[in-house]
Design an enzyme around this catalytic site. Structure first.
Site, mmCIF file in Angstrom:
data_model
loop_
_atom_site.group_PDB
_atom_site.id
_atom_site.type_symbol
_atom_site.label_atom_id
_atom_site.label_comp_id
_atom_site.label_asym_id
_atom_site.label_seq_id
_atom_site.Cartn_x
_atom_site.Cartn_y
_atom_site.Cartn_z
ATOM 1 N N LYS A 152 1.034 -1.314 0.151
ATOM 2 C CA LYS A 152 -0.218 0.115 0.453
ATOM 3 C C LYS A 152 1.382 0.872 -0.004
ATOM 4 O O LYS A 152 1.814 1.563 0.490
ATOM 5 C CB LYS A 152 -0.949 -0.119 0.666
ATOM 6 C CG LYS A 152 -1.627 1.446 1.392
ATOM 7 C CD LYS A 152 -3.083 1.113 1.918
ATOM 8 C CE LYS A 152 -3.429 2.486 2.293
ATOM 9 N NZ LYS A 152 -4.901 1.945 2.985
ATOM 10 N N LYS A 156 -1.914 -1.342 -4.287
ATOM 11 C CA LYS A 156 -3.174 -0.741 -4.007
ATOM 12 C C LYS A 156 -2.020 0.681 -3.985
ATOM 13 O O LYS A 156 -1.109 1.075 -3.166
ATOM 14 C CB LYS A 156 -3.641 -0.471 -3.080
ATOM 15 C CG LYS A 156 -4.832 0.909 -2.796
ATOM 16 C CD LYS A 156 -5.513 0.728 -1.098
ATOM 17 C CE LYS A 156 -5.728 1.309 -0.725
ATOM 18 N NZ LYS A 156 -6.713 1.854 1.223
HETATM 19 C C1 PBG Z 1 -7.645 3.041 5.307
HETATM 20 C C2 PBG Z 1 -8.061 2.886 3.754
HETATM 21 C C3 PBG Z 1 -7.516 3.869 2.482
HETATM 22 C C4 PBG Z 1 -8.352 2.989 1.434
HETATM 23 C C5 PBG Z 1 -7.872 1.986 1.690
HETATM 24 N N1 PBG Z 1 -8.539 2.208 3.306
HETATM 25 C C6 PBG Z 1 -6.915 5.360 3.058
HETATM 26 C C7 PBG Z 1 -5.871 5.679 3.540
HETATM 27 O O1 PBG Z 1 -4.410 5.088 3.422
HETATM 28 O O2 PBG Z 1 -5.672 7.249 2.965
HETATM 29 C C8 PBG Z 1 -7.949 3.883 0.242
HETATM 30 C C9 PBG Z 1 -8.710 3.989 -0.973
HETATM 31 C C10 PBG Z 1 -9.030 5.236 -1.752
HETATM 32 O O3 PBG Z 1 -8.706 5.516 -1.778
HETATM 33 O O4 PBG Z 1 -10.635 4.223 -2.293
HETATM 34 N N2 PBG Z 1 -6.272 3.442 5.741
#
Ligand code: PBG
Length: 324
Positions: free
Chosen positions: A196, A249
């Site tokens: 991520k 992601k």
């Molecule tokens: C929670 C989370 C996030 C997303 C999914 N789970 C946001 C972040 O890390 O700030 C982002 C999903 C998206 O942008 O569609 N940590």
């Protein structure tokens, strides 16, 4: 002598054969539809940057999940917006919290629909970070792991079919796995947000989940967009800790990472086509700059071609409708 290219064109020119030799399929059954659930009754809160996506109160979220399921989308990913936020993120693991209530309601109405719960603290902490912040401003990794495990258990107890830790703390997959195993949920899979990245493309999501960090940023726990070797290391670590699916992601700026993670883990790979990716296409389509349907299908097919078995996308419902 014919040019070698002729051989390629022969197939392209024949509609049926072209379809038969297509290497990548995109089907509704590949998709996961994220939904944002809030408390209250009959509430819909639009998200400015994400036309077509709303925060929904529970009964409406059940309907929306059912609509996606009826179109052939097999799974939803549930995010909750709690009534209150605090330092300990207590709304995340409250047995009567918004996600727990929503999961029960969705599973009651649509038992065949796979419900995946995002496991993170950022929508529940007053400061918006993904973990508990110590007095010195540093995130307490180990205390956060305890709360994440508690959150995952509360989701499983509510009926979640899988849990998806998105916090990026160290050791969270192992922590969740051992807690799930010891509390009777050995069969509950973990869909790990393994690679991520600290991405600008989460902007619209943070508006939707009201989870923008109040200070600092997420770069101490999310990954540097420049790193792909490290992404593979993260995915391999999560695999060793017991992840059943590994995730990359965002998706579109990281197609190479999807491919490398697929090759190195041999696990099912999920890719998250995030809020900012959705917002870009929607904005361009609204301005008349892009053909929305063609652009979305091309983008999602590209994510599948890169190696994603599962595509999580806010376009899922539309895509399933188009493909039917
Ligand atoms: C929670 C989370 C996030 C997303 C999914 N789970 C946001 C972040 O890390 O700030 C982002 C999903 C998206 O942008 O569609 N940590």
């Amino acid at each position: 002598m014919a040019f070698p290219a002729t051989r390629l064109r022969r197939l392209r020119a024949s509609g049926v054969l072209r379809d038969m030799v297509r290497e990548t399929e995109l089907a509704p059954s590949d998709l996961v539809y994220p939904i944002f659930v809030e408390l209250g009754t009959d509430r819909r809160t639009p998200i400015a940057a994400m036309p077509g996506i709303e925060r929904l109160s529970i009964a409406l979220a059940v309907k929306e999940a059912g609509a996606a399921h009826a179109l052939g989308v097999p799974a939803v990913l549930v995010f909750g917006i709690p009534a209150e936020k605090d330092e300990q993120a207590s709304g995340a693991y409250d047995p009567e919290g918004v996600v727990q209530l929503a999961v029960r309601a969705i599973k009651d109405e649509h038992p065949e629909l796979v419900v995946i719960c995002d496991v993170c603290l950022c929508a529940y902490t007053a400061h918006g970070h993904c973990g508990v912040v110590r007095a010195d401003g540093v995130i307490d990794n180990d205390l956060t792991l305890e709360l994440l495990a508690k959150t995952a258990i509360s989701h499983a107890e509510a009926g979640a079919d899988a849990v998806a830790p998105s916090d990026m703390m160290d050791g969270r997959v192992g922590a969740l796995r051992s807690q799930l195993d010891s509390e009777g949920f050995a069969a509950t899979p973990i869909v790990a947000y393994s690679a991520k990245f600290a991405s600008a493309f989460y902007g619209p999501f943070r508006e939707a989940a009201d989870s923008a960090p109040a200070f600092g940023d997420r770069r101490t726990y999310q990954m540097d967009p420049a790193n792909a070797d490290e992404a593979v290391r993260e995915a391999v670590l999560d695999m060793e800790e017991g992840a059943d699916v590994v995730m990359v992601k965002p998706a579109l700026p990281y197609l190479d990472v999807i491919r490398r993670v697929k090759e190195r883990t041999d696990l099912p790979v999920a890719a998250y086509n995030v809020s900012g990716e959705y917002a870009m296409i929607k904005a361009a389509a609204a301005a008349g700059y892009l053909d929305e349907r063609a652009a979305v299908l091309e983008a999602l097919t590209g994510i599948r071609r890169a190696g994603a078995d599962i595509v999580i996308s806010y376009h899922a419902k539309d895509v399933a409708g188009w493909l039917n």
